[in-house]
Design an enzyme around this catalytic site. Structure first.
Site, PDB file in Angstrom:
ATOM      1  N   ARG A   1      -0.235 -65.799  65.477  1.00  0.00           N
ATOM      2  CA  ARG A   1      -1.188 -66.161  66.538  1.00  0.00           C
ATOM      3  C   ARG A   1      -1.227 -67.677  66.753  1.00  0.00           C
ATOM      4  O   ARG A   1      -2.225 -68.351  66.493  1.00  0.00           O
ATOM      5  CB  ARG A   1      -2.572 -65.614  66.219  1.00  0.00           C
ATOM      6  CG  ARG A   1      -2.588 -64.100  66.093  1.00  0.00           C
ATOM      7  CD  ARG A   1      -3.978 -63.534  66.012  1.00  0.00           C
ATOM      8  NE  ARG A   1      -3.940 -62.132  65.608  1.00  0.00           N
ATOM      9  CZ  ARG A   1      -4.995 -61.367  65.409  1.00  0.00           C
ATOM     10  NH1 ARG A   1      -6.202 -61.870  65.606  1.00  0.00           N
ATOM     11  NH2 ARG A   1      -4.866 -60.106  65.038  1.00  0.00           N
TER      12      ARG A   1
ATOM     13  N   LYS B   1      -5.435 -45.972  63.809  1.00  0.00           N
ATOM     14  CA  LYS B   1      -5.253 -46.903  64.919  1.00  0.00           C
ATOM     15  C   LYS B   1      -4.022 -47.787  64.708  1.00  0.00           C
ATOM     16  O   LYS B   1      -3.838 -48.362  63.632  1.00  0.00           O
ATOM     17  CB  LYS B   1      -6.496 -47.796  65.055  1.00  0.00           C
ATOM     18  CG  LYS B   1      -6.450 -48.821  66.177  1.00  0.00           C
ATOM     19  CD  LYS B   1      -7.760 -49.579  66.240  1.00  0.00           C
ATOM     20  CE  LYS B   1      -7.791 -50.565  67.394  1.00  0.00           C
ATOM     21  NZ  LYS B   1      -6.868 -51.701  67.212  1.00  0.00           N
TER      22      LYS B   1
ATOM     23  N   TYR C   1      -9.220 -67.834  70.636  1.00  0.00           N
ATOM     24  CA  TYR C   1      -9.287 -66.695  69.717  1.00  0.00           C
ATOM     25  C   TYR C   1      -9.337 -65.377  70.481  1.00  0.00           C
ATOM     26  O   TYR C   1      -8.630 -64.418  70.156  1.00  0.00           O
ATOM     27  CB  TYR C   1     -10.521 -66.820  68.823  1.00  0.00           C
ATOM     28  CG  TYR C   1     -10.753 -65.617  67.936  1.00  0.00           C
ATOM     29  CD1 TYR C   1     -10.075 -65.485  66.724  1.00  0.00           C
ATOM     30  CD2 TYR C   1     -11.625 -64.598  68.303  1.00  0.00           C
ATOM     31  CE1 TYR C   1     -10.263 -64.381  65.907  1.00  0.00           C
ATOM     32  CE2 TYR C   1     -11.830 -63.489  67.490  1.00  0.00           C
ATOM     33  CZ  TYR C   1     -11.140 -63.388  66.294  1.00  0.00           C
ATOM     34  OH  TYR C   1     -11.326 -62.283  65.500  1.00  0.00           O
TER      35      TYR C   1
ATOM     36  N   THR D   1      -7.222 -48.973  60.662  1.00  0.00           N
ATOM     37  CA  THR D   1      -6.233 -49.762  61.396  1.00  0.00           C
ATOM     38  C   THR D   1      -5.009 -49.971  60.507  1.00  0.00           C
ATOM     39  O   THR D   1      -5.111 -50.513  59.403  1.00  0.00           O
ATOM     40  CB  THR D   1      -6.819 -51.121  61.818  1.00  0.00           C
ATOM     41  OG1 THR D   1      -7.884 -50.886  62.747  1.00  0.00           O
ATOM     42  CG2 THR D   1      -5.769 -51.985  62.492  1.00  0.00           C
TER      43      THR D   1
ATOM     44  N   HIS E   1      -2.197 -53.366  69.325  1.00  0.00           N
ATOM     45  CA  HIS E   1      -3.151 -54.416  68.968  1.00  0.00           C
ATOM     46  C   HIS E   1      -3.240 -55.465  70.073  1.00  0.00           C
ATOM     47  O   HIS E   1      -3.466 -56.650  69.824  1.00  0.00           O
ATOM     48  CB  HIS E   1      -2.771 -55.071  67.633  1.00  0.00           C
ATOM     49  CG  HIS E   1      -3.944 -55.376  66.745  1.00  0.00           C
ATOM     50  ND1 HIS E   1      -4.284 -54.594  65.677  1.00  0.00           N
ATOM     51  CD2 HIS E   1      -4.865 -56.377  66.767  1.00  0.00           C
ATOM     52  CE1 HIS E   1      -5.345 -55.102  65.070  1.00  0.00           C
ATOM     53  NE2 HIS E   1      -5.725 -56.188  65.721  1.00  0.00           N
TER      54      HIS E   1
ATOM     55  N   TYR F   1     -10.431 -52.170  57.900  1.00  0.00           N
ATOM     56  CA  TYR F   1      -9.211 -52.794  57.399  1.00  0.00           C
ATOM     57  C   TYR F   1      -9.137 -52.416  55.927  1.00  0.00           C
ATOM     58  O   TYR F   1     -10.109 -52.596  55.181  1.00  0.00           O
ATOM     59  CB  TYR F   1      -9.257 -54.306  57.576  1.00  0.00           C
ATOM     60  CG  TYR F   1      -8.964 -54.745  58.998  1.00  0.00           C
ATOM     61  CD1 TYR F   1      -7.731 -54.476  59.576  1.00  0.00           C
ATOM     62  CD2 TYR F   1      -9.906 -55.437  59.751  1.00  0.00           C
ATOM     63  CE1 TYR F   1      -7.450 -54.861  60.871  1.00  0.00           C
ATOM     64  CE2 TYR F   1      -9.632 -55.841  61.050  1.00  0.00           C
ATOM     65  CZ  TYR F   1      -8.393 -55.547  61.605  1.00  0.00           C
ATOM     66  OH  TYR F   1      -8.122 -55.935  62.894  1.00  0.00           O
TER      67      TYR F   1
ATOM     68  N   SER G   1     -16.156 -53.576  63.636  1.00  0.00           N
ATOM     69  CA  SER G   1     -15.038 -53.993  62.791  1.00  0.00           C
ATOM     70  C   SER G   1     -15.503 -54.343  61.383  1.00  0.00           C
ATOM     71  O   SER G   1     -16.618 -54.836  61.180  1.00  0.00           O
ATOM     72  CB  SER G   1     -14.349 -55.211  63.411  1.00  0.00           C
ATOM     73  OG  SER G   1     -13.373 -55.752  62.535  1.00  0.00           O
TER      74      SER G   1
ATOM     75  N   GLN H   1     -14.622 -49.279  61.979  1.00  0.00           N
ATOM     76  CA  GLN H   1     -13.189 -49.581  61.864  1.00  0.00           C
ATOM     77  C   GLN H   1     -12.940 -50.267  60.533  1.00  0.00           C
ATOM     78  O   GLN H   1     -13.544 -51.300  60.227  1.00  0.00           O
ATOM     79  CB  GLN H   1     -12.737 -50.480  63.021  1.00  0.00           C
ATOM     80  CG  GLN H   1     -11.287 -50.936  62.933  1.00  0.00           C
ATOM     81  CD  GLN H   1     -11.141 -52.288  62.221  1.00  0.00           C
ATOM     82  OE1 GLN H   1     -12.073 -53.082  62.187  1.00  0.00           O
ATOM     83  NE2 GLN H   1      -9.983 -52.535  61.656  1.00  0.00           N
TER      84      GLN H   1
ATOM     85  N   ARG I   1      -1.481 -58.816  69.722  1.00  0.00           N
ATOM     86  CA  ARG I   1      -1.956 -59.836  68.790  1.00  0.00           C
ATOM     87  C   ARG I   1      -1.240 -59.802  67.447  1.00  0.00           C
ATOM     88  O   ARG I   1      -1.394 -60.722  66.643  1.00  0.00           O
ATOM     89  CB  ARG I   1      -3.465 -59.679  68.571  1.00  0.00           C
ATOM     90  CG  ARG I   1      -4.274 -60.025  69.811  1.00  0.00           C
ATOM     91  CD  ARG I   1      -5.722 -59.590  69.694  1.00  0.00           C
ATOM     92  NE  ARG I   1      -6.514 -60.394  68.782  1.00  0.00           N
ATOM     93  CZ  ARG I   1      -7.084 -61.560  69.092  1.00  0.00           C
ATOM     94  NH1 ARG I   1      -6.889 -62.086  70.284  1.00  0.00           N
ATOM     95  NH2 ARG I   1      -7.825 -62.197  68.212  1.00  0.00           N
TER      96      ARG I   1
END
Length: 394
Positions: free
Chosen positions: A168, A255, A28, A159, A279, A133, A110, A131, A282
């Protein structure tokens, strides 16, 4: 034990971290998406950037201080947000927030961390950033902002480079779900990492605590790339940024910017800072190295620029500064340090960066960050990249 003798650079901490956390956690933390070409490009492009050494400057102690958003910082870097930090090491967010406060540098929490803003309120310093989302529901947006502000977070990061979930593949193959479900395969990996296992046994398996309040359906067994955060969030647009600008009264950073024209437009609608990032590879395996886009973005905006993606050394921090960044952030690096040595690993890594910046600035004769010489492209025999200033005349 002198940590600088045994662990003089980040790579030493990374190797020790790999031996101390289960494989699914390592996958991860360390993986990217696709063939991980973007992650490799970040490193390769940073390695191309050099400086001409300069001699006969006498003895001096380099000044590493800088300012951002009207605040003076003793160092030009901070701790970037990483989702599910507490999976990497028990109480990761708490350890990172306290270390950042001690060092006087920013810590970023986050949305999908394993501790909430309320959990960290007693630990954050004066430079804590949240941060986000982007939630789809305006009421959830407003509530998140209020919770972050009340808990002492004074900067907001939106972000924007996660419009959809990335694949991923390495992370998926590891068997990690969100929240983590310990299958026999994963339990066997945990059994081989007793320090990590003991810490998790005391605290319980981590999950995204900030989002508990907003769950309306069961999220058990979701893929780690399709967790509850994705169920709540939307893909933001320009109106979304305008809404946030009106709703947040502190610094607003965007971001995930790689296009110069986006930086110009964001300045026009009231953003306070541009965060140049891919990122760390990622999200999109076809993206350019972030460092390659930095000079053109610097030319396109007068706003402060924050930079991440691939930074591993003090020299890398200087490379980003010389190409136009005002501040540099690192996420993975600090998590490697924490997993390697526990809380003292964070302080040790900060000291590694300080010593490395000082050693390299001494070679350049740069007494401050503003005195860094113009960078050179080592692959082209010191031909300056497009958009960079020419070296000063003798």
């Amino acid at each position: 034990m002198d940590l600088h003798t045994k662990y003089p650079e980040l790579s030493d901490l990374r190797r020790r971290a790999k031996r101390r956390i289960p494989k699914f956690v390592w996958e991860y933390l360390g993986s990217a998406t696709g063939s991980e070409a973007t992650q490799r490009r970040n490193r390769e492009s940073l390695d191309r950037i050099g400086f001409m050494p300069s001699v006969l400057h006498g003895e001096f102690a380099p000044d590493l201080s800088t300012s951002l958003f009207g605040t003076d910082f003793p160092l030009p870097f901070g701790i970037a947000p990483i989702g599910m930090s507490g999976l990497m090491w028990p109480d990761a967010e708490g350890h990172l927030a306290r270390a950042a406060a001690r060092a006087g540098i920013p810590y970023c929490l986050s949305t999908v961390a394993t501790q909430s803003p309320e959990d960290l309120a007693p630990h954050v310093g004066e430079n804590a950033w949240f941060q986000m989302y982007p939630p789809r529901d305006p009421d959830i947006r407003t509530d998140m902002l209020n919770r972050a502000k009340t808990a002492g977070f004074n900067g907001l990061i939106l972000t924007v480079d996660v419009p959809v979930a990335s694949r991923r593949e390495r992370q998926t193959r590891s068997g990690l779900t969100n929240p983590p479900r310990l299958t026999p395969r994963l339990l066997a990996q945990v059994a081989m990492r007793p320090a990590w296992a003991a810490g998790m046994a005391r605290r319980g398996m981590p999950h995204m605590r900030m989002l508990d309040k907003y769950k309306s359906t069961s999220t058990e067994g979701l893929s780690s790339t399709a967790h509850v955060g994705y169920l709540l969030r939307t893909s933001p647009d320009w109106d979304y940024v305008k809404w946030l600008r009106d709703a947040w009264d502190g610094p607003l950073m965007i971001k995930g910017v790689l296009r110069p024209e986006d930086a110009t437009a964001l300045e026009g609608i009231g953003a306070d800072g541009i965060w140049v990032s891919n990122h760390a590879g990622r999200q999109f395996d076809g993206a350019p190295a972030s460092i390659d886009m930095l000079p053109a973005i610097r030319a396109a905006t007068t706003l402060p620029i924050i930079f991440d993606s691939g930074i591993e050394t003090g020299l890398d921090i200087l490379r980003a500064r010389a190409l136009g960044a005002d501040f540099v952030m690192m996420g993975r690096a600090f998590h490697y340090a924490l997993a390697a040595l526990g809380p003292q690993g964070i302080d040790h890594l900060i000291d590694i960066f300080i010593k490395d910046m000082g050693a390299n600035m001494g070679q350049m004769g740069a007494k401050s960050l503003s005195a860094l010489p113009a960078p050179v492209d080592l692959d082209q025999r010191f031909v300056f990249p497009t958009g960079l200033k020419s070296p000063p005349e003798a």
